[in-house]
Design a protein around this motif. Structure first.
Motif, PDB file in Angstrom:
ATOM      1  N   TRP A  32      -1.430  30.459 -30.182  1.00 29.54           N
ATOM      2  CA  TRP A  32      -2.624  30.473 -29.692  1.00 29.54           C
ATOM      3  C   TRP A  32      -3.846  31.590 -29.061  1.00 29.54           C
ATOM      4  CZ3 TRP A  32      -3.091  26.754 -32.670  1.00 29.54           C
ATOM      5  CH2 TRP A  32      -2.644  25.738 -32.995  1.00 29.54           C
ATOM      6  N   ALA A  34      -6.125  34.997 -29.565  1.00 29.97           N
ATOM      7  CA  ALA A  34      -7.484  35.649 -30.535  1.00 29.97           C
ATOM      8  C   ALA A  34      -7.836  37.003 -30.467  1.00 29.97           C
ATOM      9  CB  ALA A  34      -8.699  34.788 -30.449  1.00 29.97           C
ATOM     10  N   TYR A  36     -10.815  40.786 -30.631  1.00 30.49           N
ATOM     11  CA  TYR A  36     -12.108  40.054 -30.358  1.00 30.49           C
ATOM     12  C   TYR A  36     -11.966  42.189 -30.538  1.00 30.49           C
ATOM     13  CZ  TYR A  36     -12.331  36.205 -29.234  1.00 30.49           C
ATOM     14  OH  TYR A  36     -12.243  34.100 -29.227  1.00 30.49           O
ATOM     15  N   GLN A  38     -14.868  44.524 -28.764  1.00 24.60           N
ATOM     16  CA  GLN A  38     -16.581  44.553 -28.760  1.00 24.60           C
ATOM     17  C   GLN A  38     -16.636  46.406 -28.463  1.00 24.60           C
ATOM     18  OE1 GLN A  38     -16.523  43.757 -24.744  1.00 24.60           O
ATOM     19  NE2 GLN A  38     -18.715  43.273 -24.790  1.00 24.60           N
ATOM     20  N   LYS A  42     -23.106  44.741 -26.660  1.00 31.82           N
ATOM     21  CA  LYS A  42     -22.578  44.068 -27.967  1.00 31.82           C
ATOM     22  C   LYS A  42     -21.376  43.044 -27.167  1.00 31.82           C
ATOM     23  CE  LYS A  42     -25.027  46.662 -31.075  1.00 31.82           C
ATOM     24  NZ  LYS A  42     -26.769  45.977 -31.154  1.00 31.82           N
ATOM     25  N   ALA A  43     -21.570  42.057 -27.981  1.00 33.33           N
ATOM     26  CA  ALA A  43     -20.978  40.727 -27.624  1.00 33.33           C
ATOM     27  C   ALA A  43     -19.502  41.417 -28.324  1.00 33.33           C
ATOM     28  CB  ALA A  43     -21.649  39.442 -28.253  1.00 33.33           C
ATOM     29  N   PRO A  44     -18.802  40.928 -27.849  1.00 28.70           N
ATOM     30  CA  PRO A  44     -17.251  40.582 -28.752  1.00 28.70           C
ATOM     31  C   PRO A  44     -17.544  40.264 -30.189  1.00 28.70           C
ATOM     32  CG  PRO A  44     -17.125  40.063 -26.307  1.00 28.70           C
ATOM     33  CD  PRO A  44     -18.328  39.962 -26.382  1.00 28.70           C
ATOM     34  N   LEU A  46     -15.503  38.203 -32.801  1.00 22.67           N
ATOM     35  CA  LEU A  46     -13.719  37.966 -33.818  1.00 22.67           C
ATOM     36  C   LEU A  46     -12.992  38.220 -34.505  1.00 22.67           C
ATOM     37  CD1 LEU A  46     -11.211  35.131 -32.767  1.00 22.67           C
ATOM     38  CD2 LEU A  46     -13.354  34.123 -34.810  1.00 22.67           C
ATOM     39  N   TYR A  87     -10.143  43.512 -27.406  1.00 21.89           N
ATOM     40  CA  TYR A  87      -9.434  41.961 -26.698  1.00 21.89           C
ATOM     41  C   TYR A  87      -8.374  41.376 -27.044  1.00 21.89           C
ATOM     42  CZ  TYR A  87     -12.841  43.960 -23.038  1.00 21.89           C
ATOM     43  OH  TYR A  87     -13.716  44.970 -21.944  1.00 21.89           O
ATOM     44  N   GLN A  89      -7.098  37.215 -26.275  1.00 18.53           N
ATOM     45  CA  GLN A  89      -7.531  36.201 -25.333  1.00 18.53           C
ATOM     46  C   GLN A  89      -6.228  34.613 -25.798  1.00 18.53           C
ATOM     47  OE1 GLN A  89      -9.904  33.975 -27.933  1.00 18.53           O
ATOM     48  NE2 GLN A  89     -10.412  32.011 -25.917  1.00 18.53           N
ATOM     49  N   TYR A  91      -5.510  31.151 -25.443  1.00 21.52           N
ATOM     50  CA  TYR A  91      -5.963  29.906 -25.433  1.00 21.52           C
ATOM     51  C   TYR A  91      -4.488  28.779 -25.447  1.00 21.52           C
ATOM     52  CZ  TYR A  91      -6.435  30.548 -30.722  1.00 21.52           C
ATOM     53  OH  TYR A  91      -6.095  31.226 -31.741  1.00 21.52           O
ATOM     54  N   TYR A  94      -6.169  26.269 -20.277  1.00 23.25           N
ATOM     55  CA  TYR A  94      -7.655  27.006 -20.950  1.00 23.25           C
ATOM     56  C   TYR A  94      -7.283  28.602 -21.707  1.00 23.25           C
ATOM     57  CZ  TYR A  94      -6.605  24.175 -16.605  1.00 23.25           C
ATOM     58  OH  TYR A  94      -6.733  23.104 -15.883  1.00 23.25           O
ATOM     59  N   SER A  95      -8.478  29.600 -20.587  1.00 18.35           N
ATOM     60  CA  SER A  95      -7.874  30.685 -21.389  1.00 18.35           C
ATOM     61  C   SER A  95      -8.333  32.005 -20.866  1.00 18.35           C
ATOM     62  CB  SER A  95      -9.645  30.798 -23.041  1.00 18.35           C
ATOM     63  OG  SER A  95      -9.805  31.397 -22.598  1.00 18.35           O
ATOM     64  N   PHE A  97      -7.964  36.199 -21.193  1.00 14.32           N
ATOM     65  CA  PHE A  97      -8.542  37.812 -21.581  1.00 14.32           C
ATOM     66  C   PHE A  97      -7.160  38.563 -21.602  1.00 14.32           C
ATOM     67  CE2 PHE A  97     -12.138  36.040 -25.241  1.00 14.32           C
ATOM     68  CZ  PHE A  97     -12.113  35.885 -24.190  1.00 14.32           C
ATOM     69  N   GLN A  99      -6.660  42.969 -20.730  1.00 15.49           N
ATOM     70  CA  GLN A  99      -7.845  43.781 -20.163  1.00 15.49           C
ATOM     71  C   GLN A  99      -8.545  44.446 -20.726  1.00 15.49           C
ATOM     72  OE1 GLN A  99      -4.242  43.602 -20.065  1.00 15.49           O
ATOM     73  NE2 GLN A  99      -3.444  44.174 -17.785  1.00 15.49           N
TER      74      GLN A  99
ATOM     75  N   LEU B  45     -12.667  40.725 -20.318  1.00 18.84           N
ATOM     76  CA  LEU B  45     -13.773  38.900 -20.607  1.00 18.84           C
ATOM     77  C   LEU B  45     -13.131  38.141 -19.405  1.00 18.84           C
ATOM     78  CD1 LEU B  45     -14.078  39.674 -24.400  1.00 18.84           C
ATOM     79  CD2 LEU B  45     -16.085  39.308 -22.377  1.00 18.84           C
ATOM     80  N   TRP B  47     -13.540  33.931 -19.541  1.00 17.82           N
ATOM     81  CA  TRP B  47     -13.790  32.168 -19.408  1.00 17.82           C
ATOM     82  C   TRP B  47     -14.313  31.803 -18.683  1.00 17.82           C
ATOM     83  CZ3 TRP B  47     -11.395  27.736 -18.942  1.00 17.82           C
ATOM     84  CH2 TRP B  47     -11.613  26.625 -19.841  1.00 17.82           C
ATOM     85  N   ASN B  58     -14.712  21.798 -19.144  1.00 17.01           N
ATOM     86  CA  ASN B  58     -12.790  21.652 -18.877  1.00 17.01           C
ATOM     87  C   ASN B  58     -13.522  23.623 -18.543  1.00 17.01           C
ATOM     88  OD1 ASN B  58     -10.727  22.497 -18.409  1.00 17.01           O
ATOM     89  ND2 ASN B  58     -10.609  22.548 -20.826  1.00 17.01           N
ATOM     90  N   TYR B  94     -22.440  35.861 -21.463  1.00 15.92           N
ATOM     91  CA  TYR B  94     -22.036  35.341 -23.142  1.00 15.92           C
ATOM     92  C   TYR B  94     -21.880  33.497 -23.394  1.00 15.92           C
ATOM     93  CZ  TYR B  94     -21.040  40.070 -23.713  1.00 15.92           C
ATOM     94  OH  TYR B  94     -21.644  41.389 -23.705  1.00 15.92           O
ATOM     95  N   VAL B 104     -11.571  26.988 -27.906  1.00 16.68           N
ATOM     96  CA  VAL B 104     -11.841  28.435 -27.533  1.00 16.68           C
ATOM     97  C   VAL B 104     -10.726  28.834 -28.088  1.00 16.68           C
ATOM     98  CG1 VAL B 104     -13.165  27.604 -25.290  1.00 16.68           C
ATOM     99  CG2 VAL B 104     -10.408  28.064 -25.800  1.00 16.68           C
ATOM    100  N   LEU B 107     -13.388  32.113 -31.216  1.00 14.87           N
ATOM    101  CA  LEU B 107     -15.291  32.010 -30.825  1.00 14.87           C
ATOM    102  C   LEU B 107     -15.856  32.838 -31.700  1.00 14.87           C
ATOM    103  CD1 LEU B 107     -14.228  32.481 -26.972  1.00 14.87           C
ATOM    104  CD2 LEU B 107     -15.332  30.687 -27.624  1.00 14.87           C
ATOM    105  N   TRP B 110     -21.703  34.289 -30.920  1.00 12.37           N
ATOM    106  CA  TRP B 110     -21.640  34.647 -29.505  1.00 12.37           C
ATOM    107  C   TRP B 110     -23.447  35.209 -29.222  1.00 12.37           C
ATOM    108  CZ3 TRP B 110     -18.077  36.226 -25.623  1.00 12.37           C
ATOM    109  CH2 TRP B 110     -16.692  36.135 -26.193  1.00 12.37           C
ATOM    110  N   GLY B 111     -24.232  35.086 -28.500  1.00 12.88           N
ATOM    111  CA  GLY B 111     -24.943  35.013 -27.827  1.00 12.88           C
ATOM    112  C   GLY B 111     -24.880  36.766 -27.704  1.00 12.88           C
TER     113      GLY B 111
END
Lengths: 106, 120
Positions: A32, A34, A36, A38, A42-44, A46, A87, A89, A91, A94-95, A97, A99, B45, B47, B58, B94, B104, B107, B110-111
């Motif tokens: 589990w 992922a 990313y 970035q 900008k947003a990350p 996937l 990055y 992540q 999951y 919970y989740s 990331f 560093q 980041l 969450w 959650n 975000y 999750v 992801l 994203w915005g």
């Protein structure tokens, strides 16, 4: 809670290089995980999920693998567009990331 | 293609409540999990939490006592409230959605993010 430790913090590489980034989980997270990308302001984006599944539209030079609690993102041949921060992540619980790893131009 | 857009005040006073809304277009809120993630300037980041279209939530345990995520299906929006804010809550916030019907896991959407500064 599960801690994610990425290495290296910064990586200097040239276009065409094979690049490897590692993420280690503090406990088992199965697959589990992922990855990313970035870029500044900008947003990350996937790249990989479930440790090795390439996200839609992501170039095949990106790949992910897992061995126990150690996960690897590999870029087979670094392209100019790949200079960014990466990055991981988890999951599983919970989740959280990692560093981040900044890939810079050598 | 689903698109997300955050909105809300860019400046919040210490001890007050931060409130943000994410508007979803190009798709329905139904059937999916919707997340909030934040990133302090120059840092990594974090969450914050998610809400399922059914209303179940959650939250990150470290923020749970201060966070509420809700949704308004009639407006195709979901919202974040973070109470008792301090300067440490200054970040780009975000909203995001995972692939398929996952929580999750990956992801993919994203915005653009919105900077919220906590300052008097």
């Amino acid at each position: 809670d599960i801690q994610m430790t990425q290495s290296p913090f910064t990586l200097s590489a040239s276009v065409g290089d094979r690049v490897t980034i590692t993420c280690r989980a503090s406990q088992s997270i199965s697959a589990w995980l992922a990855w990313y990308q970035q870029k500044p302001g900008k947003a990350p984006k996937l790249l990989i999920y479930d440790a090795s599944t390439l996200a839609s539209g992501v170039p095949s030079r990106f790949s992910g693998s897992a061995s126990g609690t150690e996960f690897t993102l590999t870029i087979s041949s670094l392209q100019p567009d790949d200079f960014a921060t990466y990055y991981c992540q988890q999951y599983n619980s919970y989740s959280t990331f990692g560093q981040g790893t900044k890939v810079e131009i050598k | 293609q689903v698109q997300l857009q955050e909105s809300g005040p860019g400046l919040v006073k210490p001890s007050e409540t931060l409130s943000l809304t994410c508007t979803v277009s190009g798709g329905s809120i139904s059937g999916y999990y919707w997340s909030w993630i934040r990133q302090p300037p120059g840092k990594g980041l974090e969450w914050i939490g998610y809400i399922y279209y059914s209303g179940s939530t959650n939250y990150n345990p470290s923020l749970k006592s201060r966070v509420t995520i809700s949704l308004d299906t009639s407006k195709n929006q979901f919202s974040l409230k973070l109470s008792s804010v301090t300067a440490a809550d200054t970040a780009v916030y975000y909203c995001a959605r995972a692939v398929g019907g996952r929580a999750v896991a990956g992801l993919a959407h994203w915005g653009q993010g919105t900077l919220v500064t906590v300052s008097s």
